[in-house]
Design a protein around this motif. Sequence first.
Motif, short mmCIF file in Angstrom:
data_model
loop_
_atom_site.label_atom_id
_atom_site.label_comp_id
_atom_site.label_asym_id
_atom_site.label_seq_id
_atom_site.Cartn_x
_atom_site.Cartn_y
_atom_site.Cartn_z
N ALA A 198 0.80 -1.27 -0.02
CA ALA A 198 0.03 0.05 -0.06
C ALA A 198 0.76 1.32 -0.06
O ALA A 198 1.98 1.23 0.52
CB ALA A 198 -0.85 0.18 1.25
N LEU A 199 0.58 2.34 -0.66
CA LEU A 199 1.08 3.64 -0.71
C LEU A 199 -0.04 4.47 -0.25
O LEU A 199 -1.15 4.62 -0.75
CB LEU A 199 1.66 3.92 -2.06
N ASP A 200 0.54 5.57 0.68
CA ASP A 200 -0.56 6.59 1.10
C ASP A 200 0.25 7.91 1.05
O ASP A 200 1.28 8.02 1.94
CB ASP A 200 -1.10 6.15 2.54
N GLN A 201 0.24 8.82 0.11
CA GLN A 201 0.99 10.09 0.13
C GLN A 201 0.20 11.10 0.74
O GLN A 201 -0.91 11.52 0.45
CB GLN A 201 1.74 10.23 -1.30
N ASP A 202 1.01 12.03 1.39
CA ASP A 202 0.56 13.22 1.75
C ASP A 202 1.85 14.46 1.59
O ASP A 202 2.70 14.00 1.01
CB ASP A 202 -0.01 13.48 3.23
N GLY A 203 1.55 15.68 2.21
CA GLY A 203 2.57 16.57 2.05
C GLY A 203 3.88 16.18 2.71
O GLY A 203 4.86 16.72 2.10
N SER A 204 3.98 15.14 3.71
CA SER A 204 5.20 15.04 4.21
C SER A 204 5.98 13.84 3.71
O SER A 204 7.19 13.44 3.97
CB SER A 204 4.84 14.58 5.85
N VAL A 207 4.65 3.94 3.35
CA VAL A 207 4.63 2.48 2.67
C VAL A 207 4.40 1.63 3.47
O VAL A 207 5.15 1.28 4.57
CB VAL A 207 5.94 2.54 1.79
N THR A 208 3.54 0.63 2.87
CA THR A 208 3.32 -0.75 3.82
C THR A 208 3.98 -1.77 2.91
O THR A 208 3.83 -1.58 1.57
CB THR A 208 1.56 -1.03 4.09
N PHE A 209 4.40 -2.79 3.59
CA PHE A 209 5.24 -3.95 2.89
C PHE A 209 4.65 -5.11 3.30
O PHE A 209 3.93 -5.25 4.33
CB PHE A 209 6.61 -3.95 3.12
N GLU A 210 4.91 -6.13 2.45
CA GLU A 210 4.26 -7.38 2.74
C GLU A 210 5.01 -8.08 3.95
O GLU A 210 4.39 -8.90 5.12
CB GLU A 210 4.62 -8.40 1.66
N ARG A 211 6.47 -7.75 4.14
CA ARG A 211 7.25 -8.53 5.04
C ARG A 211 7.77 -7.38 5.85
O ARG A 211 7.74 -7.42 7.21
CB ARG A 211 8.55 -9.04 4.63
#
Length: 366
Positions: A122-128, A132-136
Motif C-alpha cells: 500500500a502507498l499513501d502520500q501526503d505533504g510530508s 509505505v506498507t510492505f508484505e514483510r
Amino acid sequence: MRILISGGSVAGPALAYWLHRHGHRPTIVERAPVVRGGGAAIDFRGSALQVLEWMGLLEEMRGHETGMTAMTLVDDAGATIATLPATAISGDLEVLKSDVTAILYEATRDTTEYLFDDTITALDQDGSGVHVTFERSRPRTFDLVIGADGLHSTVRRLAFGPESQYVRHLGIYGALCTTPNILGLDRAGLMYNTAGRNALAFAARDNAELRVGLSFGADHLDYDRRDRRQQEELVAKHFAGAGWEVPRLLEAMREAEEFFFDSSGQVVMDSWSTGRVALVGDAAHCAAPTSGRGTSQALIGAYVLAGELAEAPDHTTAFAAYERQLRDYVERNQRHGRTAARWFLQPPTEPPVEVAEDVVALKQYA
Ligand SMILES: Cc1cc2nc3c(=O)[nH]c(=O)nc-3n(C[C@H](O)[C@H](O)[C@H](O)COP(=O)(O)OP(=O)(O)OC[C@H]3O[C@@H](n4cnc5c(N)ncnc54)[C@H](O)[C@@H]3O)c2cc1C
C-alpha cells in the motif's frame, strides 16, 4: 532524500546508482529472493552505451558480450530464407539479462539498501511523504517512491490505477526457456515463423545453452500465472503441427529449468508521475520485446530521472523535466515495437526497415 525504488532488475539499480552519485542512499525492494537469473539476451543501443560509460560499466558489460553473429530465418525444412545482421537483433552491445542484472547489483549493493523477497502492498502520500506498507518489512515513510517494477508494475497499480488502463496487449504471447544447445548453434540464432507463430533459438553461455522463444498470436488467454504446466500446454497447442525443429524445442521446453511466459504489451500513460510517486523503465513505458529498446530505455530513463532530481528545485519540476526529455524517444521506440510485432508473426519476409533512432541528446548533470 529518502527514496524507495520498487524493482531490482535494470531500471531500479541503474536509478539507485545515479541517486547515490548525486548524494542519496536509496532503498530497493525486490520481490524475488535474490537477483533474478535467466532471461533473454538484451541489448544496449546508441545513447545507452554513453550512460554505461559514465557509470564506469561499459568495459565490464563488454566482457560479457554474447558475441552473437547473425539470426537466420529458416523455412520448414531448415533452409535459409534470409539472414538478419547481428545489429538488427543484438543492437550495439548484447549481454544476457542475468549478467546485466548481476553487474548492476554489484555496482549498487554497497550504496543501496536492498530488501529482497518483499513487495509494497500500500502507498499513501501526503505533504510530508509517502507512507509505505510492505508484505514483510515494517511500514516506513519515504520522500519519493519510484516504480521500476516492470510491465506488471505494482507501484503503477497502487498509485495510478489498474493495469488494464495502461497496458496495451500486442496480440502476442510467448514462452522463453533455457535448454542445452540441442541445435548445436555456434554464437548464432535461428528463427522460424509461420502465420501467427514464431520460434527462435540462439546460443548462449559460450554455446553451452540455447535460449528458446516460442511466441504465438492470440487476443486474450485466461491462464493461471503460477501454473507452468498450463502455460506449456498453451504453447504446445498453438504450435501443433509446426515444422522445422519445433517438436524438439517443445520437448526441451518441458524439461527446461528456467521457463517464463507472458503476453507482449506496451505501457502507454499520459503521465509517468503522480505527486511523490513516479515510474521508470518498463513500468512507465514498456515498448515490448519486439522493439529491442526496453533495456536502453530503462537505463537512459534512470539516468535522466536521477539527474533531474539532483538539479531541479523540487521533485515536481524534476518529474516534468524527466518526462519532457524522454517522451519523443519512447514514442519512437513504441512505434518500432508495434511494427516489429506485426512482422514477428508473419510468414517469413525480410525484417522491417529499422526506423528507431537510438541517440538521445543527454544532458550531463553535475
Ligand atoms: C522475452 C523478452 C525478450 C526481450 N528482449 C529484449 C531485447 O532484445 N532488447 C531489449 O532492449 N530489451 C528486451 N526485452 C525487454 C527488457 O528485458 C526490459 O525492457 C527491461 O528489462 C526493462 O527493465 P526494467 O528494470 O524496467 O523492468 P524488468 O526488467 O521487467 O524488471 C522489473 C523488476 O521488478 C521486480 N518486481 C516486479 N514486481 C515487483 C513488486 N511488486 N515488488 C518488488 N519487485 C517487483 C521484478 O522481479 C524485476 O526484477 C525483452 C523482454 C522479454 C520479456
